[in-house]
Design a protein around this motif. Structure first.
Motif, PDB file in Angstrom:
ATOM      1  N   LYS A   1     -15.994  67.054  94.238  1.00  0.00           N
ATOM      2  CA  LYS A   1     -16.887  67.554  95.936  1.00  0.00           C
ATOM      3  C   LYS A   1     -17.696  69.041  96.127  1.00  0.00           C
ATOM      4  O   LYS A   1     -19.255  68.069  95.788  1.00  0.00           O
ATOM      5  CB  LYS A   1     -16.306  66.688  97.048  1.00  0.00           C
ATOM      6  CG  LYS A   1     -15.776  65.505  96.901  1.00  0.00           C
ATOM      7  CD  LYS A   1     -15.411  64.901  98.149  1.00  0.00           C
ATOM      8  CE  LYS A   1     -15.575  63.446  98.696  1.00  0.00           C
ATOM      9  NZ  LYS A   1     -14.700  62.689  99.790  1.00  0.00           N
TER      10      LYS A   1
ATOM     11  N   VAL B   1     -20.093  69.258  93.497  1.00  0.00           N
ATOM     12  CA  VAL B   1     -20.986  68.612  93.304  1.00  0.00           C
ATOM     13  C   VAL B   1     -22.062  68.251  93.949  1.00  0.00           C
ATOM     14  O   VAL B   1     -23.235  68.731  93.711  1.00  0.00           O
ATOM     15  CB  VAL B   1     -20.501  67.203  93.025  1.00  0.00           C
ATOM     16  CG1 VAL B   1     -21.578  65.567  93.234  1.00  0.00           C
ATOM     17  CG2 VAL B   1     -19.800  66.986  91.794  1.00  0.00           C
ATOM     18  N   LEU B   2     -21.615  68.411  95.101  1.00  0.00           N
ATOM     19  CA  LEU B   2     -22.917  69.109  96.262  1.00  0.00           C
ATOM     20  C   LEU B   2     -23.799  70.451  96.172  1.00  0.00           C
ATOM     21  O   LEU B   2     -24.543  69.803  96.372  1.00  0.00           O
ATOM     22  CB  LEU B   2     -22.268  68.917  97.536  1.00  0.00           C
ATOM     23  CG  LEU B   2     -23.032  69.049  98.715  1.00  0.00           C
ATOM     24  CD1 LEU B   2     -24.056  67.998  99.188  1.00  0.00           C
ATOM     25  CD2 LEU B   2     -22.062  69.227 100.306  1.00  0.00           C
TER      26      LEU B   2
ATOM     27  N   TYR C   1     -20.732  61.566  96.290  1.00  0.00           N
ATOM     28  CA  TYR C   1     -19.885  62.005  95.345  1.00  0.00           C
ATOM     29  C   TYR C   1     -19.272  60.547  94.549  1.00  0.00           C
ATOM     30  O   TYR C   1     -19.201  60.675  93.217  1.00  0.00           O
ATOM     31  CB  TYR C   1     -18.327  62.918  96.144  1.00  0.00           C
ATOM     32  CG  TYR C   1     -17.625  63.184  94.670  1.00  0.00           C
ATOM     33  CD1 TYR C   1     -17.656  64.363  93.847  1.00  0.00           C
ATOM     34  CD2 TYR C   1     -15.995  62.283  94.963  1.00  0.00           C
ATOM     35  CE1 TYR C   1     -17.142  64.808  93.532  1.00  0.00           C
ATOM     36  CE2 TYR C   1     -15.040  62.770  94.095  1.00  0.00           C
ATOM     37  CZ  TYR C   1     -15.402  63.880  93.829  1.00  0.00           C
ATOM     38  OH  TYR C   1     -14.716  65.057  92.943  1.00  0.00           O
TER      39      TYR C   1
ATOM     40  N   THR D   1     -18.961  60.282  90.272  1.00  0.00           N
ATOM     41  CA  THR D   1     -17.865  60.632  89.893  1.00  0.00           C
ATOM     42  C   THR D   1     -16.712  59.387  89.451  1.00  0.00           C
ATOM     43  O   THR D   1     -17.344  58.269  90.597  1.00  0.00           O
ATOM     44  CB  THR D   1     -16.951  62.166  90.497  1.00  0.00           C
ATOM     45  OG1 THR D   1     -16.745  61.361  91.709  1.00  0.00           O
ATOM     46  CG2 THR D   1     -17.472  63.065  90.248  1.00  0.00           C
TER      47      THR D   1
END
Length: 284
Positions: free
Chosen positions: A255, A258-259, A277, A281
């Motif tokens: 997470k 991705v952030l 997220y 995904t």
């Protein structure tokens, strides 16, 4: 036998796929996995996923995140290469540009809009405190061959591409590399069309298990450095350097990563919003 189409760049990062295909490991599990080369890179693969030309793509993290937010009905199911991609910043051999600062306001060659070469030109500009609206210009060149042509004839001024892939062109004097720009995130992920995930979960898990078994011990394969050097026409010491700084992954991108990636893309106006997220995904 289930036919599955997968796409990726024809580069050393994807040798593990070639080896598992050559060994017939997917056919043993009743899967006819067909590999498709995409020399045009991430932009071309995003289009192929949307068009259903391929079911799976081994693709740049930032490129697929952008395209999923833009409506590509795919999800990231795993990180493939954990380490950042080191992008070389290249100019033509006879170019008058000597430093990265010389490139401010000139024209970047990109494979296509939304591609890794496009997004990383923004990262490079940000790293050097350029004005993103005034100091960046682009010329679409499609692929590495197009970049050679574009830089040589002056259609474009510089080009960002993975530095070990372009090293032979630096060695033979086609390009000069005047700097590097590492990506601020893991470089390659495995993305899959949502409809394929929903209808072929077991096959997908089988494919990932096979490739993960190979990448987990990739560096221990006997003479793997020589195999890569021969297949991709690279110098042995360059391959050994690349192997020393490259780590594969067998798990889903986290997470936080991705952030971080989205925040960077949002700050550069490359994506219009930061999304959840779970929209990007899928955990198998």
């Amino acid at each position: 036998m289930k036919k599955v189409n997968i796409g990726g760049v024809p580069e050393h990062f994807n040798l593990a796929w070639y080896l598992t295909l050559k060994n017939g490991e997917y056919k043993e599990k009743d899967i006819n996995l067909r590999w498709h080369d995409y020399p045009g890179g991430t932009g071309a693969m995003c289009k192929a996923l949307r068009n259903k030309d391929i079911d799976i793509a081994v693709i740049l993290t930032e490129g697929i995140i952008k395209d999923i937010i833009d409506g590509n009905p795919s999800r990231i199911v795993q990180t493939f290469v954990q380490t950042p991609l080191v992008w070389g910043i290249h100019v033509a051999k006879n170019s008058s540009y000597k430093t990265i600062s010389d490139l401010k306001g000139t024209k970047a060659a990109i494979s296509r809009f939304g591609s890794g070469s496009h997004l990383m030109a923004f990262i490079n500009a940000e790293n050097n405190n350029w004005n993103l609206n005034e100091d960046l210009n682009f010329e679409v060149i499609k692929d590495l061959e197009g970049a050679v042509e574009g830089l040589t004839d002056g259609t474009a001024d510089y080009f960002l591409w993975e530095k070990f892939t372009t090293k032979p062109l630096v060695d033979d004097g086609t390009f000069r590399r005047i700097g590097n720009c590492p990506s601020p995130w893991p470089c390659f992920v495995i993305a899959v069309r949502e409809d394929f995930i929903n209808s072929n979960k077991e096959d997908l898990e089988t494919i990932l298990n096979i490739i993960n078994n190979t990448t987990a011990d990739f560096k221990d394969i006997p003479s793997i450095d020589k195999t890569i050097a021969n297949r991709y026409k690279q110098k042995l010491d360059d391959v050994q350097e690349w192997l020393s700084i490259t780590e594969w992954s067998q798990s889903l991108i986290d997470k936080e990563t991705v952030l971080t990636t989205q925040k960077e893309l949002f700050a550069l106006n490359i994506i219009p919003e930061i999304v959840d997220y779970n929209k990007l995904t899928y955990k198998l």
